[in-house]
Design a protein around this motif. Structure first.
Motif, short mmCIF file in Angstrom:
data_model
loop_
_atom_site.label_atom_id
_atom_site.label_comp_id
_atom_site.label_asym_id
_atom_site.label_seq_id
_atom_site.Cartn_x
_atom_site.Cartn_y
_atom_site.Cartn_z
N LEU A 183 -26.32 -12.72 -30.95
CA LEU A 183 -25.31 -13.74 -30.64
C LEU A 183 -23.97 -13.18 -31.08
O LEU A 183 -23.68 -13.10 -32.28
N LEU A 184 -23.16 -12.77 -30.10
CA LEU A 184 -21.88 -12.12 -30.40
C LEU A 184 -20.88 -13.15 -30.91
O LEU A 184 -20.64 -14.18 -30.28
N LEU A 185 -20.28 -12.85 -32.07
CA LEU A 185 -19.28 -13.74 -32.68
C LEU A 185 -17.94 -13.04 -32.74
O LEU A 185 -17.86 -11.85 -33.06
N ASN A 186 -16.89 -13.81 -32.45
CA ASN A 186 -15.52 -13.32 -32.55
C ASN A 186 -14.79 -14.20 -33.56
O ASN A 186 -14.56 -15.38 -33.32
N TYR A 187 -14.46 -13.61 -34.71
CA TYR A 187 -13.85 -14.36 -35.80
C TYR A 187 -12.31 -14.35 -35.77
O TYR A 187 -11.68 -14.71 -36.76
N ASP A 188 -11.72 -13.98 -34.66
CA ASP A 188 -10.26 -13.86 -34.63
C ASP A 188 -9.56 -15.19 -34.88
O ASP A 188 -8.50 -15.24 -35.51
N SER A 189 -10.14 -16.28 -34.37
CA SER A 189 -9.51 -17.59 -34.55
C SER A 189 -10.57 -18.67 -34.42
O SER A 189 -11.73 -18.39 -34.06
N ALA A 190 -10.16 -19.92 -34.69
CA ALA A 190 -11.09 -21.04 -34.55
C ALA A 190 -11.55 -21.18 -33.10
O ALA A 190 -12.71 -21.51 -32.83
N LEU A 191 -10.64 -20.91 -32.15
CA LEU A 191 -10.98 -21.02 -30.73
C LEU A 191 -12.02 -19.99 -30.33
O LEU A 191 -12.99 -20.31 -29.61
#
Length: 383
Positions: free
Chosen positions: A149-157
């Motif tokens: 499950l790929l997660l992108n932590y750059d922002s809440a969006l």
């Protein structure tokens, strides 16, 4: 006249004697018949307890001791075998439908072993990944039921967008066979495990030694990222899974039970008698524990009063708990040792603390937490 009386008396005496002899003979004859025809007396029946005591008293002491030991071993093996039959529920056609999410680095040996164990027990396991190296670690498992499950932590969006992929998977019916919608089914989100990786941080013994970039990385990984993940969709996904539980039961034709979805924080606390540079490790543990405490309090506020007692009746109720694993490591980590050798057996009888914490003990505890109807706040495993 006297002669007549005397003759009568003599005759009466003769008759009396003959009658007496006849009666005596008859009695002897009847006695003989009675004795010959009387059945033998009924033997005395001893009770089962008396018989057991009688037989037990004849046994040799060595035989009794050996039987006791073998019986104890047999009982232990039976209870141990029945307890270790921990398997996820399956559909009537044998397909898997219970899913677990692990928030942790798939390059960690602890995470890898747990992922494989849950997969072998029948779960569909999703593992969070953040870069190409972690994606390759999941792909190397070569099992269709272990998924990244790929997660992108750059922002809440970006975090919400990442978690929407999981929500879409849970809300879309799976097909047993491609093109055959008659055998479709829904996945049930069993729970999420947050496993922080404390083993890659540098070791410090003094505050002045701590580099700002290391401290900032710790705050990001152990507090900010996990908190953002929880508040931007993960807790909502667990609550939604509970809301859809009855619908999934009817659609899939299988009983899910009243077991609420779980959120479990897993903390590993390595205890070393030789390592003195554990200041940074203590910081990371404290930060992660602080996040757990606030998450626990914030979510328990919603279920105060009657709803906390009848949690199974509250469809959006989730269970939150912490599993702390204390293991001793000296030259090398003992956490992932496995097997049962003669040294372990001798330590059990000699009273020596067994330093080895087998992965099976850890995996069994995780499975039991996921499948308990109610959880206490903190669980601890110590080696």
């Amino acid at each position: 006249m006297p002669d007549f009386v005397d003759s009568v008396f003599d005759l009466s005496n003769i008759v009396f004697q003959q009658s007496k002899n006849l009666i005596a003979g008859s009695c002897d004859h009847m006695r003989a018949i009675w004795i010959n025809n009387t059945p033998p007396p009924t033997p005395t029946h001893h009770s089962i307890i008396d018989t057991f005591i009688s037989q037990f008293s004849r046994l040799d002491l060595k035989t009794v001791f050996l039987a006791t030991v073998l019986g104890g071993i047999g009982t232990y093996r039976y209870l141990h075998h029945s307890k270790t039959q921990r398997r996820a529920r399956m559909l009537p056609n044998g397909r898997r439908f219970e899913a677990v999410l692990i928030v942790g680095s798939p390059t960690s040996i602890v995470v890898q072993k747990l992922v494989n164990d849950l997969n072998r027990r029948g779960y569909i396991v999703y593992v969070t990944v953040t870069n190409e190296l972690e994606v390759k670690a999941i792909e190397s498992e070569r099992d269709a039921d272990i998924k990244p499950l790929l997660l992108n932590y750059d922002s809440a969006l970006t975090i919400r967008t990442s978690l929407l992929r999981l929500a879409s998977i849970l809300e879309t019916p799976e097909l047993s066979h491609i093109g055959d919608e008659s055998n479709s089914y829904f996945l049930h989100f069993k729970g999420a495990l947050i496993i922080a990786d404390y083993f890659k941080y540098p070791k410090y013994s003094k505050l002045v030694e701590i580099e700002p970039r290391d401290f900032n990385a710790m705050i990001q990984n152990q507090f900010l990222k996990i908190n953002a993940l929880l508040q931007n969709g993960l807790i909502s996904a667990l609550q939604e899974s509970n809301n859809r539980r009855n619908e999934i039961e009817k659609f899939n034709g299988v009983n899910i039970s009243n077991c609420p979805s779980k959120l479990v924080f897993v903390n590993f606390l390595p205890i070393s008698t030789k390592e003195k540079r554990r200041l940074f490790l203590d910081f990371t543990l404290d930060i992660n524990n602080l996040l757990f405490e606030y998450t626990y309090k914030e979510n328990r506020k919603k279920y105060s009063g009657i709803s906390s007692i009848l949690s199974s009746k509250n469809s959006d109720y989730i269970n939150i708990a912490k599993l702390q694993v204390n293991f001793h490591q000296d030259e090398e980590s003992k956490l992932l040792s496995s097997g049962f050798n003669i040294l372990t057996l001798s330590n059990m009888f000699s009273g020596i603390r067994n330093k080895k914490l087998t992965s099976r003990k850890f995996h069994h505890q995780v499975f039991d937490l996921l499948n308990s109807n109610a959880l206490k706040k903190v669980y601890t495993i110590s080696a």
